[in-house]
Structure formats: structure tokens, C-alpha cells
Write an enzyme that holds these catalytic residues in place. Structure first.
Site, mmCIF file in Angstrom:
data_model
loop_
_atom_site.group_PDB
_atom_site.id
_atom_site.type_symbol
_atom_site.label_atom_id
_atom_site.label_comp_id
_atom_site.label_asym_id
_atom_site.label_seq_id
_atom_site.Cartn_x
_atom_site.Cartn_y
_atom_site.Cartn_z
ATOM 1 N N ARG A 111 0.840 -1.196 0.000
ATOM 2 C CA ARG A 111 0.000 0.000 0.000
ATOM 3 C C ARG A 111 0.876 1.247 0.000
ATOM 4 O O ARG A 111 2.075 1.179 0.264
ATOM 5 C CB ARG A 111 -0.955 0.001 1.193
ATOM 6 C CG ARG A 111 -0.284 0.120 2.560
ATOM 7 C CD ARG A 111 -1.329 0.104 3.675
ATOM 8 N NE ARG A 111 -0.786 0.584 4.941
ATOM 9 C CZ ARG A 111 -1.498 0.750 6.044
ATOM 10 N NH1 ARG A 111 -2.786 0.476 6.046
ATOM 11 N NH2 ARG A 111 -0.947 1.198 7.150
ATOM 12 N N ASN A 149 -5.291 8.285 4.080
ATOM 13 C CA ASN A 149 -5.218 7.450 5.286
ATOM 14 C C ASN A 149 -3.778 7.388 5.771
ATOM 15 O O ASN A 149 -2.870 7.064 4.996
ATOM 16 C CB ASN A 149 -5.693 6.026 4.987
ATOM 17 C CG ASN A 149 -5.732 5.154 6.235
ATOM 18 O OD1 ASN A 149 -6.589 5.327 7.081
ATOM 19 N ND2 ASN A 149 -4.789 4.219 6.335
ATOM 20 N N GLU A 150 -3.553 7.739 7.024
ATOM 21 C CA GLU A 150 -2.236 7.610 7.650
ATOM 22 C C GLU A 150 -1.111 8.089 6.726
ATOM 23 O O GLU A 150 -0.183 7.359 6.380
ATOM 24 C CB GLU A 150 -1.987 6.158 8.072
ATOM 25 C CG GLU A 150 -2.873 5.706 9.202
ATOM 26 C CD GLU A 150 -2.569 4.290 9.681
ATOM 27 O OE1 GLU A 150 -2.980 3.942 10.799
ATOM 28 O OE2 GLU A 150 -1.925 3.525 8.929
ATOM 29 N N GLU A 308 -8.566 5.089 14.902
ATOM 30 C CA GLU A 308 -8.238 3.665 14.883
ATOM 31 C C GLU A 308 -7.493 3.279 16.153
ATOM 32 O O GLU A 308 -6.602 3.991 16.606
ATOM 33 C CB GLU A 308 -7.322 3.303 13.704
ATOM 34 C CG GLU A 308 -7.909 3.407 12.329
ATOM 35 C CD GLU A 308 -6.897 2.972 11.263
ATOM 36 O OE1 GLU A 308 -5.970 2.191 11.595
ATOM 37 O OE2 GLU A 308 -7.015 3.429 10.122
ATOM 38 N N TRP A 316 1.759 -6.348 13.026
ATOM 39 C CA TRP A 316 2.992 -5.823 12.448
ATOM 40 C C TRP A 316 4.179 -5.804 13.405
ATOM 41 O O TRP A 316 5.251 -5.326 13.060
ATOM 42 C CB TRP A 316 2.759 -4.408 11.918
ATOM 43 C CG TRP A 316 1.904 -3.539 12.795
ATOM 44 C CD1 TRP A 316 0.556 -3.329 12.676
ATOM 45 C CD2 TRP A 316 2.312 -2.784 13.936
ATOM 46 N NE1 TRP A 316 0.110 -2.481 13.666
ATOM 47 C CE2 TRP A 316 1.166 -2.119 14.447
ATOM 48 C CE3 TRP A 316 3.540 -2.573 14.565
ATOM 49 C CZ2 TRP A 316 1.208 -1.286 15.570
ATOM 50 C CZ3 TRP A 316 3.585 -1.739 15.683
ATOM 51 C CH2 TRP A 316 2.420 -1.108 16.170
ATOM 52 N N GLU A 356 -3.247 -8.196 6.762
ATOM 53 C CA GLU A 356 -3.774 -7.860 8.087
ATOM 54 C C GLU A 356 -4.810 -8.868 8.567
ATOM 55 O O GLU A 356 -5.626 -8.558 9.428
ATOM 56 C CB GLU A 356 -4.350 -6.440 8.070
ATOM 57 C CG GLU A 356 -3.277 -5.391 7.835
ATOM 58 C CD GLU A 356 -3.790 -3.962 7.858
ATOM 59 O OE1 GLU A 356 -3.272 -3.171 8.657
ATOM 60 O OE2 GLU A 356 -4.696 -3.635 7.079
ATOM 61 N N PHE A 358 -4.460 -11.295 10.532
ATOM 62 C CA PHE A 358 -4.329 -11.612 11.953
ATOM 63 C C PHE A 358 -4.368 -10.366 12.836
ATOM 64 O O PHE A 358 -4.052 -10.440 14.021
ATOM 65 C CB PHE A 358 -3.051 -12.419 12.194
ATOM 66 C CG PHE A 358 -3.122 -13.809 11.626
ATOM 67 C CD1 PHE A 358 -4.075 -14.712 12.087
ATOM 68 C CD2 PHE A 358 -2.273 -14.203 10.608
ATOM 69 C CE1 PHE A 358 -4.162 -15.995 11.548
ATOM 70 C CE2 PHE A 358 -2.344 -15.470 10.062
ATOM 71 C CZ PHE A 358 -3.299 -16.377 10.535
ATOM 72 N N HIS A 359 -4.736 -9.229 12.242
ATOM 73 C CA HIS A 359 -4.984 -8.013 13.027
ATOM 74 C C HIS A 359 -6.385 -8.124 13.613
ATOM 75 O O HIS A 359 -7.356 -8.427 12.917
ATOM 76 C CB HIS A 359 -4.879 -6.793 12.125
ATOM 77 C CG HIS A 359 -4.850 -5.473 12.856
ATOM 78 N ND1 HIS A 359 -5.903 -5.007 13.606
ATOM 79 C CD2 HIS A 359 -3.882 -4.517 12.937
ATOM 80 C CE1 HIS A 359 -5.595 -3.831 14.114
ATOM 81 N NE2 HIS A 359 -4.371 -3.516 13.721
#
Length: 661
Positions: A111, A149-150, A308, A316, A356, A358-359
């Protein structure tokens, strides 16, 4: 357009329905109602769905989900989807891709694979933003716009030729002439003098240490370039969707320093941030509290949005531990204690695939029948009861100064100690204050410092004359000002202030430092009131009272801690990083001299913060210990929906929000 949820602490987070078959959407609405979700951030990474080919737009799925959310009374924070380009755009225009320090192109496949200076990328992003604003500007579900975003999470610094050209333009605006540039960068050193603007490049990989001011200006340029990009999207939204607030999510974590958020905050209709607990930190909960106080400082003391955070593990870190039972509720309310009026998570439903997967999420892989989702439902009930807190402000008599540009300069090449770290001292000070139940605003040096009884200036290596004068004025007006080592050393061009350290604060403090004595890893020096780590200095007290002296090492007998009365206040100097107990004792001296008392006397491991509004005050209590604690606060606890008439009891890891009688 609808208003932001305003009768409860808003609860929700990133919603990515494009990742799921449509039959899941109905279940999502049912579970959102059960959990008390009142907003979602929609479409953050959906560009490839919205524009599957150049100029070919598909809004049917977004129309449907917007209608479904409106029917379920859920407000939408609609993203412009410009955070990450679709594959067709990178294929058609590979020149938009960023380049790293060593000259390697960073390819698509994750990304944010785009250059912050790229005019091509900007044109495509603004075209998509225009389409979205024209289509949804008056949609009844729309409550807020979410730009990108971010910013800078992955794609700066970029060292490509496009950035090189943009950097030269930026430098000409900042410095105007090559003569001024050469002076600012000190290019007489190492034969770096420029005679043509085209000779100037980004600070790419070179043979040894780069020019520190060159590096500093490049950080400023990259932050400014992304801010200009944000402004361009916001301008489209403001024109085509007037009256709808616009934000972008900051990242006020200890390790993120790519953007000067003090400049960015002024451009936000409401300040929002993301925060994730970093398990490898010595005290993750202390860092969470610092982040909240910093975000509140960026917001000018006003309530802010937590856009968030995570219900449990992230994906991460080298090891991603799950939060203990109750951790979702505890961490969420710890942010509300520091001024958040919105609680957002990444993400609504835990992904089945992708980086992501497993986020953690509000709906975990285990689904509705899980302890984590039941905790989310409980958080929804508490968020509703906390509606009376909305709009109230956090009370703080202490300011800790924080400047991203000082951080950039202090982390530059060839410094006296690479172990120093800009954030280390402000975090240590904040942590010791938090342990005593004293709340601090973390603010820029340009803030109104006369509003505080105590001002702490920790490792403010770079400082302007204007900001140094503001610190001195605060002391004259009655504040107790504590300046720490390695402050006031350089001006805005990172030129050392001559005549002895601490440069800009020398006269205020009444001290003069001739030489730094940074300590090697594991070394300590003894003081009359404790031990020092990391750093020491050869201090001469010119016009100051010596409070402590060094009692070991080459500086034995030299001043280590001083105080100078000035006006109605005083200026204290700390020339080393004290051990925890000694730093706490010094801060107790400083705060006591200023008449600053704790919110409430708290046991060790319990934090206390007060928010006050027109209709009352609320004390937030967070028990970070594994034993039951009792705090002398009485009133109605909104978390447990119960009365406390003598003391407030806190189970291990529990939170209380007590409406004071």
C-alpha cells in the site's frame, strides 16, 4: 448530510464491505446494532473497486452500502480512497512510484506505493475525490470526509527525481537565494557550496554523514508536500460538499515522526488520530497516555477523535500479544480520559486474507460467540452511558513542550550521542507525572504557555528566538519552568548557538555549559540526590542556586540541578536523565512550588484524569495493576453504573468514570 453521533461517545471503525460477499452485509448491520456501533469509516482502500479502469467508475456497491448504513442509523465517515493506487494506475504511470534512500524503486504489492510529489498521482486522486464529492455530498448517511489514510506511513522519505525537482522549488520559496541556502546549510564545510539550484539533490545515500541542515530541510519539505496534497483534496471537498467536516487520521505514536502534526492540525476540521499499543515498550500504557495528551495538544485542548485502535493483537510487531480480558475496554476509556470523544477501531470484521488477516477487529474470526465480541458489546453500552461527558475538557496545569522539527534536528547525523533520542526525556517526565496523578498537556512551544503553572522543556534541541522568549515569559509570569539537558542548542537552521550551552535558555536559567559529557551504555553518574544516566554536562552556575551536584565521575563537584528565581516564577535546569525515583522527586519539588496537586491521590499503578464541562466533572480512573485498588473518589461510576460513597473500588485492570457529586 447527518450530524456526527452526539448523544453518546461514538463507537465504530473501518468498514470494508468490499472484502465480503453481500450476504454478509445484513449480518454486519445486525451485529453493529448489537455492539452499539454509531459510525463507520468507509472506503479507505477501495480505489480499485470505485475506479476499476481509468475514468470508469462503479459506485453501485457504495450506493447500496451507504443506503444500508443510513437505514440502520449509522453515520459514515467517507474516505476519498486515495491512500493507495489501483494496479492499473501504477502500470500506466510507473513514474508515480517512490524511491528509497539507496535509489531502489518501491513497487506495487502492498500500500501507499506513490510518490508524495507526483503531479500525475495528484491529478488522478483529485479526479476520484471530485467524483465522490459530487455524488455523495448530500447523502443522508454522510457525516464526515476522511482524506487518504495515515499519510507518510510508508512512502516517505522518497528520493526520486520528481521529489528532487519539488525540493528545489520548496528551497527557493524558503531561502529565496543560493547565498541564503549556502549560509543556512553551512556549505562552506566539506566544499558543499552550491552555485546552481540544479546541483541540489535530496539527501540520498552518500559516502558518510550527510549535511544535517540538508536532512532537516528535506524532512520539512516532505511534510509540507504531503500537507499540500491533503489541502488539495480538502479544497475539492469544501467546494463540492460544503458544511461537511473534513479530517485525516494522524499517527501520534512514539515511533512516528515523519510529519509536523502541529502544522497539519490547523488544517483539520476535527483532529483525529490512530494509536496502537506497542508491546515492546517498557510501559505501553504510559505511551498510550502520552499519545492522548499529545493529540489533545494538537487539538488545542478540544475533544478529538480516536480514528483507529485495536480490540486486541495487531499484525505488524515481531510478536503480537493479545490483550488481556478487559483490555479492549480499558484502552478505549484510557483514550476517552485524555480527551477522545470518538472511539474507532481497525477494523469492523477481521479479514480472512491479506497482510492484516491476523490483526484483531470488532468482530473476530471467532465471530459473535466470542469473549472479545462480548467485550465490544459491553464497550458499546458504556459508550452510550458516557454521552454526558461529550464536549468536556481535560484539566491540566502542566505543559510539556513537543516540537516535531526539534525532533527531526535532534535525530540528525553526527550528534553527541545516538542513544539520546528526542522522545526519551519527555516520555520519562510525563510518566513520572502520570504516576503522581498529575495531568500534562503536550503542546507546541507556540502554545499559550502563560496558561500553565508548570512548563517542562525536555530536550528541545532546536528552538527559535520567539519560542525561547515565550518560555522565559511564562517563568516571568509565574510558572515554574523546568528545562532539561540538550535544550536550546541550535536555531531553526540547526546552527549551534555560540557562547555556551544551553544557548537560547542560558540567560533564563543563569547557567553556562562548556561541554557535554554523554555517557556510554550502562554507565551512570552519582548525584547528591540520585543517579544520572545517558547524559551529563559541565555546568557553571552563574546566577542560579545549585540544588544538586555530581558526586562521581569527571564532573564531581560540578552543578547538576539548578534553580533561578525570575519574575513571579522560577527556571530550573536538569543536566542529566535522573533515575525514575529521583526524577519523580524533582518533579514533585517543581509542581509543589507551583501549587499543582494531583487530580486525586492514587495508589501506584492507577492513573487519574479529570474532564470538566458546563454540567459537571468526571474523574477517569484506570487500574494498570493486577490487584484490586481503592481511590478516594465518590460519585456515580458510568462504567459499572453504580454509586461509590466512600472510595471507588477498581478490580485488576478495571476502569471507572466517576461523575463527581
Amino acid at each position: 448530510m447527518r450530524s456526527w453521533p452526539n448523544r453518546r461517545v461514538a463507537l465504530g471503525g473501518d468498514y470494508n464491505p468490499e472484502q465480503w460477499p453481500r450476504e454478509v452485509w445484513s449480518e454486519d448491520m445486525e451485529l453493529m446494532r448489537e455492539a452499539g456501533v454509531s459510525f463507520v469509516t468507509l472506503g479507505v482502500f477501495s480505489w480499485s473497486w470505485l475506479e476499476p479502469a481509468k475514468g470508469e467508475y462503479d459506485f453501485a456497491w457504495l450506493d447500496d452500502i451507504m443506503e444500508l448504513l443510513h437505514a440502520n442509523d449509522i453515520a459514515v465517515d467517507l474516505a476519498t480512497a486515495t491512500a493507495t493506487p489501483p494496479p492499473w494506475l501504477s502500470q500506466a504511470h510507473p513514474e508515480i512510484l517512490p524511491v528509497d534512500h539507496e535509489g531502489h524503486t518501491l513497487w506495487p504489492g502492498s500500500r501507499q506505493a506513490w510518490c508524495p510529489s507526483s503531479p500525475v498521482y495528484r491529478d488522478y486522486a483529485l479526479a476520484l475525490t471530485t467524483q465522490l464529492a459530487q455524488r455523495y455530498h448530500d447523502h443522508p448517511a454522510l457525516a464526515m470526509w476522511h482524506v487518504s489514510n495515515e499519510y507518510a506511513c510508508h512512502n516517505i522519505p522518497c528520493y526520486c527525481d520528481t521529489c528532487a525537482a519539488g525540493f528545489r522549488v520548496w528551497l527557493q520559496r524558503r531561502h529565496e537565494t543560493l547565498e541564503r541556502l549556502n549560509d543556512a546549510w553551512g556549505t562552506a564545510f566539506w566544499s558543499q557550496r552550491y552555485t546552481d539550484w540544479e546541483q541540489v539533490l535530496p539527501p540520498r545515500l552518500t559516502t558518510t554523514f550527510a549535511n544535517p541542515t540538508h536532512v532537516l530541510d528535506y524532512k520539512r519539505f516532505q511534510s509540507d508536500t504531503l500537507l499540500d496534497f491533503y489541502r488539495s483534496e480538502k479544497a475539492v471537498l469544501t467546494e463540492l460538499s460544503p458544511g461537511v467536516p473534513v479530517t485525516t487520521n494522524f499517527m501520534t505514536l512514539a515511533h512516528f515522526d515523519h510529519l509536523d502534526y502541529h502544522q497539519w492540525a490547523a488544517e483539520q476540521d476535527v483532529v483525529s488520530t490512530d494509536h496502537y499499543v506497542v508491546a515492546t515498550l517498557e510501559d505501553p500504557q504510559a505511551e498510550l497516555a502520552f499519545s492522548g495528551d499529545l493529540t489533545r495538544g494538537l487539538a488545542g485542548g478540544r475533544p478529538w477523535m480516536l480514528m483507529e485502535h485495536s480490540t486486541s493483537a495487531v499484525n505488524w510487531q515481531p510478536v503480537n500479544p493479545a490483550k488481556v480480558p478487559g483490555g479492549t475496554l480499558r484502552d478505549s476509556l484510557a483514550h476517552v480520559a485524555r480527551g477522545a470523544d470518538t472511539l474507532g477501531f481497525f477494523q469492523w470484521r477481521q479479514s480472512r486474507s491479506g497482510s492484516e488477516k491476523f490483526h484483531s477487529a470488532l468482530v473476530p474470526h471467532a465471530g459473535r460467540d466470542s469473549a472479545r465480541f462480548r467485550e465490544v458489546v459491553e464497550l458499546g453500552r458504556v459508550a452510550k452511558r458516557l454521552g454526558e461527558v461529550l464536549g468536556s475538557r481535560v484539566e491540566a496545569d502542566v505543559a510539556i513542550l513537543w516540537d516535531y522539527q526539534a525532533q527531526w534536528a535532534a535525530s540528525g547525523p553526527a550528534m553527541p550521542s545516538s542513544a539520546l533520542g528526542y522522545a526519551r526525556t519527555p516520555h520519562a517526565v510525563h510518566r513520572r507525572l502520570r504516576e503522581r496523578g498529575i495531568t500534562a498537556d503536550v503542546v507546541h512551544p507556540s502554545a499559550d504557555l502563560t496558561a500553565y503553572k508548570v512548563v517542562v522543556v525536555p530536550t528541545l534541541y532546536l528552538v527559535s528566538d520567539e519560542h525561547a522568549s515565550a518560555v522565559a515569559a511564562a517563568a516571568e509570569a509565574g510558572a515554574q519552568v523546568l528545562v532539561t539537558f540538550f535544550s536550546g542548542i541550535s536555531d531553526e537552521d540547526d546552527h549551534v548557538r555560540l557562547g555556551g550551552y544551553p544557548g537560547a535558555f542560558r540567560d533564563l536559567l543563569g547557567v553556562r555549559v562548556e561541554e557535554f559529557f554523554p555517557l556510554l551504555a550502562g554507565d551512570e553518574v552519582a548525584l547528591e540526590g540520585g543517579t544520572g544516566r545517558l547524559w551529563s554536562e559541565d555546568v557553571t552556575a552563574l546566577d542560579a542556586q545549585v540544588l544538586q551536584r555530581y558526586t562521581s565521575g569527571p564532573l564531581t563537584g560540578r552543578p547538576a540541578v539548578t534553580r533561578r528565581a525570575t519574575g513571579r516564577g522560577a527556571a530550573w535546569y536538569l543536566s542529566t536523565l535522573l533515575d525514575d525515583a529521583s526524577l519523580g522527586a524533582l518533579l514533585e519539588q517543581v509542581t509543589s512550588a507551583a501549587g499543582v496537586s494531583p487530580v486525586v491521590e492514587v495508589p501506584a499503578g492507577v492513573e487519574a484524569v479529570r474532564r470538566r464541562g458546563a454540567d459537571g466533572s468526571w474523574v477517569f480512573l484506570v487500574n494498570d495493576t493486577d490487584t484490586e485498588q481503592h481511590v478516594p473518589v465518590t460519585g456515580h461510576d458510568l462504567v459499572g453504573d453504580r454509586e461509590f460513597t466512600t472510595t471507588t473500588g477498581l478490580a485488576p485492570g478495571a476502569v471507572a468514570v466517576v461523575r463527581e457529586a
